[in-house]
Structures are given as C-alpha cells and as structure tokens.
Motif scaffolding. Structure first.
Motif, PDB file in Angstrom:
ATOM      1  N   LEU A  33       1.216 -12.761 -50.752  1.00  0.00           N
ATOM      2  CA  LEU A  33       1.148 -12.773 -52.213  1.00  0.00           C
ATOM      3  C   LEU A  33      -0.290 -13.057 -52.648  1.00  0.00           C
ATOM      4  O   LEU A  33      -0.802 -14.155 -52.457  1.00  0.00           O
ATOM      5  N   ILE A  90       5.041 -14.375 -60.262  1.00  0.00           N
ATOM      6  CA  ILE A  90       5.029 -15.102 -58.982  1.00  0.00           C
ATOM      7  C   ILE A  90       6.414 -15.681 -58.701  1.00  0.00           C
ATOM      8  O   ILE A  90       6.946 -15.551 -57.582  1.00  0.00           O
ATOM      9  N   TYR A 116      -3.480 -12.116 -55.791  1.00  0.00           N
ATOM     10  CA  TYR A 116      -3.654 -11.750 -57.204  1.00  0.00           C
ATOM     11  C   TYR A 116      -3.516 -10.239 -57.372  1.00  0.00           C
ATOM     12  O   TYR A 116      -2.837  -9.748 -58.272  1.00  0.00           O
ATOM     13  N   GLY A 130       4.957 -22.054 -56.570  1.00  0.00           N
ATOM     14  CA  GLY A 130       6.012 -21.080 -56.322  1.00  0.00           C
ATOM     15  C   GLY A 130       6.666 -21.279 -54.963  1.00  0.00           C
ATOM     16  O   GLY A 130       7.896 -21.194 -54.830  1.00  0.00           O
ATOM     17  N   VAL A 148       0.706 -20.194 -56.969  1.00  0.00           N
ATOM     18  CA  VAL A 148       1.450 -19.755 -55.795  1.00  0.00           C
ATOM     19  C   VAL A 148       1.993 -20.954 -55.010  1.00  0.00           C
ATOM     20  O   VAL A 148       3.136 -20.947 -54.527  1.00  0.00           O
ATOM     21  N   VAL A 165       0.162  -9.013 -57.052  1.00  0.00           N
ATOM     22  CA  VAL A 165       0.961  -9.293 -58.252  1.00  0.00           C
ATOM     23  C   VAL A 165       0.632  -8.291 -59.363  1.00  0.00           C
ATOM     24  O   VAL A 165       1.522  -7.817 -60.086  1.00  0.00           O
TER      25      VAL A 165
END
Length: 515
Positions: free
Chosen positions: A357, A468, A359, A157, A154, A362
């Motif tokens: 965001l 992600i 786990y 990202g 992340v 997602v």
C-alpha cells in the motif's frame, strides 16, 4: 392585597405572552409578503419543531421540506422567529456558492474568539480573517504535504486490520462504525496532534471519549444552540461556548502542551500540527519545504489559540464524518456482493503491482473512488450546510431580496436524493461516477464537500483516509451484513450527521491467504 398582586402578575404575564405571540404572527408573514413560498410555521418554533424535540435530525427535516416544495426555486423558513432562505434550484445554488460568493462570504456559524477561542476555527470565522487564514492553511492540504502523512495513516489502518482479525476469529461479527471511529480518531490524533491515541486497543482512550462528547448533544447543548441561533448577542454576553467546557479545555491543553514541548526540545514530526507550528513561528507554510523543516520565513504568525482552533476543527471535521462514510460504504458493499468483489479485484491487482500500500497505489484505485463518491451521494457527511448573506442580494429573475444577515441553507441531502438528478436515488450505483457518466451530473446537484471558494479544505485528506481503510478491509476480509443491523436503516435524531440507529453490524470472514 396578595390577591390583587397575584391578579396583576397574571395580567402582566398574559400581556407579555400576547405581545410575543403578535410579534411571531407578524414575523411569520415575512416570506409570504415577499412572495416567497413558505410552510405553516408553528408558534414559537417556526418550522423546526421536529428537530428541536429530536423527532427528526436536521438533514431529514430539510430533505422533507425539499421534497414537499419541489418545483419551487426557493422556500422561506423560520427558526423560531428568525428567517432563513432555502434555495432548491441547483442553478441558484451554484450562483450563491460561486458566482455571487461575495454576497455569501460567511457560514453564519457562531464563534467567540475571546471567550471560546476554540470556536474561532477556519470553518466558522468570517470576513477577511477567513480569507487570510484559508490562504495560509491551503498549502497544508496539498498533495505534497499529505504524502508526508501517508505512512502515519497506513500504520493506523494496519492497527485497525489487526483488531478486525481478532474480532473476526472470535465473534465473527462487528459493529463497524465504532471500530472505524476509533481508526479515524487515531489517524486524526496522530496527524493533527502528533499523539498516539491508542483508541484501537483502548476504546475508552481520552481522545475517543472527547470525540464522542463533541458529537453528543445533551438537553443543555440543545438549549445553548437555541440561544446561539436565536440570540447571538446574548450568547456573546453570557460567554456561551459552542462546545462543552470539558472538550474545550482538553483540546486547548493538548495543543498548548504539545507545541510548547516541541518548541522547547526542537522536536519535529510529519503532521498537521507541525505545519501549524510553522505558521505560528514563520507566518507561512513553504510548499517546497518538508513538514519537519524549521526554516524561518516572514509573514503574519498564528497565535497558540488560533493553532489550537485549527487543530481542533481538523479533528472534529475529520474523524466522525469520515468514519461514517467508510461505514456506509462497507454496508452497501455488504449487501451488494458484486460491487464488493469488483472493488476487491481492483485492490488486489494494485496491491500486487506496487507490492503493498503506497500513496501512488491508493491514487490508482479509481473504482474505489466511485464507491466512495456514491456513498457520499446517498449518505452525505453534511446533509445541510450554511451560508450567511453578507451583502443584500436580489435573487436572479425575481423580485425577492435576501437581506444582509439572513441564513441560507444548502439542502445537500435533498439534492443527492432527488430522482430528477439521480434516477432511482435509493439504489446504490457507483457507475454514476464512472469517467463516462460523472460529466453528466448537473452542476451543484452533487456537493458532499460543498462548492465554491468555501468548500471543504480537507477533502483530499478525507479521501485518502477513507480509501486506506476500505482497501485494507477489502484486501483482508470478505464480509456480509449481520442480522444485528436493523433494517430498514433509520437515522439518529440527535446530532448533525447521518448515523444509523443501532449501528452497522457486519459478519467478517478473514481471507485465508491474508490471515
């Protein structure tokens, strides 16, 4: 005297060429004599003239053969004078990859543990050693272990998002494939090697340059591959490595120095390399023990060279293939605004539900899953993959025998673009993979990660990495296709994966509420 010697030399060379030509003539009758359909091989290149001279990449070439020979269960091919078997029937492909796996245990990819230890990774090694290493490494890719790496991905990202915002506010357009390659390099560099690569801020970072070099084929690389594929024993004697010496030395040095530093200073990190250190020290990865643990257990340990090879294939398999998949997904959503908006609506809703965001968030992005699945159908990361016949095999319902040692090519790209299995195959439709439709897909017609016991061990990691990147891009930007993107898309003839010539250019527009 000189004249006579010259004539003799010419006669000897002519005779040698004639003998070679006769050898090839006999070799090119092999499949025909067995009753297997074949093409008209070209001396001395067999069926691979176009790929050897870079007129077509391997994926396009095998798809061309697949389309031409559709209706047959299989085809016989020639790489120079070496024989290869191309199954076209998904039932037969399923048998090869699953039910009769014991006959096709290996990939048939060259490696040399002594002279090129980096080539002896999970993807290439053969026999019982592969089975043992696969069982040792499988826990490293479990959902529990991947959760430990989630925050690291992340962070990469968000660094990518920041860079895209900067570009979007100035140039308004971006070659997205390069940005995503830098993102995935940062992810793999951090998760596989525990190092901050800084590729997003420095496009000439050493990790990025080494990644590019690993996937770039020079004329010398092509010649090496020809020797490796056609004369493996000679390649072993000459000590020819699969990758160039610069790449091999770099990754060996990085892994060795990082492992030595961590062991000496008792440093731990939640990454793949830490799991390899567990294997090196303890011989196994404990499923219920955190990555950072140094708990000592018993088992067969991993050498530092083996650890380097596994970290290298994690990098090699994870950065280029995943960045290409994400790029194609964004391209398709750029030209399909309805799909883009539907994916964005799902992401906004889930972001709001989880306040960011996570786990779990997602894992809940199911429509985004279908977008990625359809992207990998239309643009499979590995358009062709290999198996090697490890025990003589009689093709079911035929008199055809695949001899031990022969290569078997699995035509992933051909299957994925076959209108019999995927109507209107050039049309991008994520609904093919909806809950109600995915059960209708024929077995072994959709195999982006391979199938059977030797499928891709890192598929979960690849999906998390892709989701992600896509979630953050859709959350923060609206985008369309730039006029810089060359249409219709044409793929590079170099390399082994599908890559569009000229790149994929997007027009970016930051969403005001998320600037």
């Amino acid at each position: 005297m000189d004249y006579t010697i010259g004539n003799l030399t010419i006669l000897l060379i002519s005779g040698l060429i004639l003998l070679i030509y006769k050898h090839y003539q006999r070799a090119y009758k092999y499949w025909k004599n067995m009753g297997v359909p074949q093409l008209d091989p070209c001396f001395p290149f067999g069926d691979m003239y176009d790929t050897i001279f870079r007129k077509k990449n391997m994926g396009d070439k095998i798809k061309e053969i697949y389309d031409k020979m559709k209706g047959h269960r299989y085809v016989g091919l020639y790489f120079f004078s070496r024989k290869a078997f191309l199954p076209l029937d998904p039932v037969l492909i399923k048998d090869i990859l699953n039910k009769d796996f014991q006959h096709f245990y290996d990939r048939g990819i060259y490696y040399n543990e002594k002279k090129d230890p980096l080539s002896a990774h999970l993807f290439s090694i053969a026999g019982p050693k592969w089975k043992h290493l696969r069982s040792k490494l499988t826990p490293a890719y479990s959902p529990g272990k991947l959760k430990y790496m989630f925050d690291t991905i992340v962070e990469c990202g968000y660094a990518m998002t920041k860079k895209l915002v900067e570009i979007g506010e100035s140039k308004k357009e971006v070659e997205i494939k390069e940005i995503l390659a830098r993102y995935t390099t940062d992810v793999i560099g951090s998760c596989a090697f525990g190092l901050e690569c800084h590729c997003m801020t420095d496009p000439d970072a050493e990790f990025r340059l080494m990644g590019k070099r690993a996937f770039t084929q020079t004329i010398g690389d092509v010649l090496k591959i020809i020797i490796i594929r056609s004369f493996p024993p000679l390649a072993g004697i000459l000590g020819i490595g699969v990758f160039c010496g610069t790449v091999t030395k770099f990754f060996n040095k990085v892994v060795r120095e990082t492992i030595e530093y961590r062991e000496k200073n008792n440093v731990t990190r939640p990454d793949f390399l830490q799991l390899l250190i567990q294997l090196k020290q303890n011989g196994q990865i404990e499923e219920d023990v955190p990555i950072e643990s140094n708990k000592v257990t018993s088992g067969t340990t991993l050498t530092i060279e083996e650890a380097a090879a596994q970290a290298f294939i994690f990098f090699l398999a994870g950065f280029e293939t995943t960045s290409t998949t994400i790029s194609f997904a964004l391209y398709e959503m750029a030209v399909n605004e309805t799909i883009q908006e539907r994916a964005r609506e799902e992401i906004d809703k889930i972001f709001d539900k989880y306040q960011g965001l996570t786990y779990e968030s997602v894992m809940e992005m199911h429509y985004l899953d279908t977008v990625i699945y359809e992207t990998m159908r239309k643009y499979p990361p590995a358009p062709v993959f290999l198996r090697k016949c490890t025990k003589t095999y009689r093709v079911p319902n035929s008199n055809v025998v695949i001899e031990e040692g022969l290569s078997v090519l699995i035509p992933c790209y051909g299957l994925h673009r076959d209108p019999e299995y995927f109507p209107e195959p050039d049309f991008f439709d994520p609904n093919r993979f909806s809950e109600e439709n995915k059960s209708k897909i024929w077995d072994c017609t959709y195999i982006p990660f391979g199938d059977g016991p030797r499928n891709c061990i890192g598929m979960r990691f690849a999906m998390i990495q892709a989701k992600i990147a896509l979630a953050l891009t859709l959350r923060n930007f609206q985008f369309g296709l730039s006029t810089k993107t060359k249409l219709p898309l044409k793929m590079e003839t170099k390399g082994i994966i599908l890559t569009p010539i000229g790149g994929l250019w997007l027009d970016l527009k930051p969403r005001p509420e998320y600037k």
